[in-house]
Design an enzyme around this catalytic site. Structure first.
Site, PDB file in Angstrom:
ATOM      1  N   HIS A 126       0.860  -1.183   0.000  1.00 21.98           N
ATOM      2  CA  HIS A 126       0.000   0.000   0.000  1.00 21.98           C
ATOM      3  C   HIS A 126       0.899   1.236   0.000  1.00 21.98           C
ATOM      4  CE1 HIS A 126      -2.714   3.069   1.688  1.00 21.98           C
ATOM      5  NE2 HIS A 126      -3.726   2.311   1.330  1.00 21.98           N
ATOM      6  N   ASP A 201       3.280  -3.608   8.397  1.00 21.23           N
ATOM      7  CA  ASP A 201       2.061  -2.851   8.138  1.00 21.23           C
ATOM      8  C   ASP A 201       0.891  -3.797   8.387  1.00 21.23           C
ATOM      9  OD1 ASP A 201      -0.198  -1.658   7.097  1.00 21.23           O
ATOM     10  OD2 ASP A 201       0.705  -1.085   5.188  1.00 21.23           O
ATOM     11  N   GLN A 204      -4.372  -4.140   7.432  1.00 20.45           N
ATOM     12  CA  GLN A 204      -5.371  -5.115   7.002  1.00 20.45           C
ATOM     13  C   GLN A 204      -5.310  -6.412   7.791  1.00 20.45           C
ATOM     14  OE1 GLN A 204      -7.748  -4.349   5.030  1.00 20.45           O
ATOM     15  NE2 GLN A 204      -6.939  -2.404   4.293  1.00 20.45           N
ATOM     16  N   LYS A 227      -9.737   0.987  10.607  1.00 20.82           N
ATOM     17  CA  LYS A 227      -9.896  -0.347  10.026  1.00 20.82           C
ATOM     18  C   LYS A 227     -10.137  -1.404  11.103  1.00 20.82           C
ATOM     19  CE  LYS A 227      -6.830   0.880   6.188  1.00 20.82           C
ATOM     20  NZ  LYS A 227      -7.861   1.287   5.224  1.00 20.82           N
ATOM     21  N   CYS A 374      -4.885   2.521  -3.736  1.00 20.04           N
ATOM     22  CA  CYS A 374      -3.636   3.055  -3.171  1.00 20.04           C
ATOM     23  C   CYS A 374      -2.536   1.995  -3.147  1.00 20.04           C
ATOM     24  CB  CYS A 374      -3.872   3.626  -1.770  1.00 20.04           C
ATOM     25  SG  CYS A 374      -4.842   5.144  -1.753  1.00 20.04           S
TER      26      CYS A 374
END
Length: 452
Positions: A126, A201, A204, A227, A374
């Protein structure tokens, strides 16, 4: 970090805000909105909203006030830090820094890199983890087609680096395009074997799967509250303290400074905090921080194993339903058998993806996302174009037969009812079979229903 598809209805969805919202259809009437864009922003848990509402009358400024509300808010703020640390399995000595988002967290980390740091990042990331490293030497790694290839590619790149300088690997835990899980522990092992550090990261991954810093052996984790079923405006960077303590503050101002004094020559001497406060200058987002902690508690108390199990049932149902429509092609790096979270991107033969997503919204009340998410280089690679090929998100004007460089993404999670998944699959089948029932046009780069 493997997960396996199971049947639907293994557990009830968690209560989320907006579950009963009605939206108008261009064809007439209303329908309950099906929110299937969790990968962009998950709806807030009702439990989180209730916790915030209960605290709101006691809202006060933290760390500076002698009054009761200020002291209560300070305790809540620091307790929230401890809750997040426990949720992430932080090690002794790790720091939890509150930020605005995953993007903010990774830009913070980029700002504290020691001079000469070399950064290794896959083109599949991302933009939040692809772009912040502007002041570092960056090695971009091509999209791997298997988890094993990802590890091998990283090992080969690290073997060529300067062995005496600092290095950092940045990798996603779950793709925001394909939902596929990455081999985080194996990548961490490779990084550490070559003297590099690694940041995960988890934007998600954290909403869909337990994240344990110690078990994954990563140096830092970044994620966003919006999120993780919390409202907008809060994020986390958690992990090793040394680079954070040794660098200048990300922002200079009140809260980051321990002592400030004028010098005889007219200048200013500053002693900065060594705690997480060093990078939390200004009045913090207390409600945002508390909402993240509330979401962490809610997910833990609901039982992450049961949430994962239920979501895997939804993943299996969506993939099976899309497979029944020959015109649909699901995008994947690692193949059909790769473990994944509830994020699935696809294209439909004969359709511009923005047109398809607009029809799902306007005619069926189903919210998905279209574009490049993105993650432009990754989506272009998955669509069979060069990662460097120009293109933009949105609804480009294309000539007949011209390839459209965008895709459709459906994403879901702990608050998704089975009925929303079934409505989505039924709508996809109808649109492919019968076409749209309304005319659409491009307006400000978006495909929207024509007014007449």
């Amino acid at each position: 970090m493997s997960v396996h598809p199971v049947s639907l209805a293994t557990a009830a969805p968690l209560d989320v805000l907006g579950r009963d919202v009605r939206v108008p259809l261009v064809t007439g009437g209303e329908v309950t909105y099906a929110a299937l864009d969790y990968a962009a922003s998950a709806p807030a848990l009702q439990r989180v909203w209730d916790d915030v509402a209960a605290y709101a009358p006691y809202y006060g400024s933290v760390h500076r006030g002698a009054g009761y509300l200020s002291q209560l808010s300070t305790d809540l703020f620091e307790q929230s830090r401890a809750t997040v640390a426990e949720f992430l399995g932080c090690r002794e000595g790790d720091q939890v820094v509150f930020t605005r988002s995953t993007t903010d967290s990774l830009n913070l980390l980029a700002s504290v890199l020691p001079a000469g740091t070399q950064v290794f990042v896959f083109e599949t990331e991302h933009h939040a983890s692809l772009l912040p490293w502007r002041d570092a030497r960056v090695t971009y790694l091509s999209a791997p087609r298997t988890p094993e290839a990802a590890v091998a590619s990283l090992e080969a790149a690290l073997a060529q680096r300067d062995p005496y300088g600092p290095a950092l690997v940045c990798v996603t835990g779950a793709s925001n395009v394909t939902g596929e899980l990455w081999p985080v522990r194996e990548l961490a092992d490779a990084a550490h074997a070559h003297g590099a550090r690694i940041v995960l990261d988890a934007a998600q991954l954290a909403p869909h799967h337990p994240v344990d810093i110690a078990e994954l052996d990563v140096d830092w984790v970044a994620f966003s509250g919006h999120k993780l079923y919390a409202p907008f405006g809060s994020g986390v960077l958690a992990g090793r303290a040394d680079w954070l303590q040794e660098a200048e503050p990300y922002l200079a101002g009140g809260g980051a400074s321990r002592k400030v004094a004028r010098r005889a020559d007219g200048g200013v001497d500053v002693e900065w905090h060594s705690s997480a406060a060093r990078h939390e200058a200004g009045s913090p987002n207390v409600i945002g921080v508390y909402s993240i902690a509330s979401a962490c508690r809610a997910l833990t108390e609901a039982g992450f194993d049961s949430l994962v199990e239920r979501e895997q049932g939804l993943v299996a149902r969506v993939r099976a339903g899309l497979a029944e429509v020959p015109q649909v092609r699901v995008l994947s790096l690692f193949g059909d058998d790769a473990p994944r979270v509830g994020v699935i991107s696809f294209v439909v033969d004969g359709w511009n993806s923005s047109h398809f997503a607009a029809a799902l919204s306007a005619e069926y009340g189903i919210g998905v996302r279209d574009g490049l998410f993105c993650a432009h280089p990754l989506v272009r690679t998955l669509l069979g174009s060069e990662p460097s090929e120009p293109g933009e998100c949105g609804s480009p004007e294309t000539e007949p037969g011209e390839k459209s460089l965008n895709a459709i993404r459906v994403s879901f999670g702990a608050g998704t009812p089975d009925e929303h998944v079934e409505r989505f699959l039924g709508a996809v089948t109808e649109l492919v079979r019968d076409g749209a029932r309304w005319n659409y046009r491009t307006e400000d780069g978006r495909c929207v229903p024509a007014r007449d």
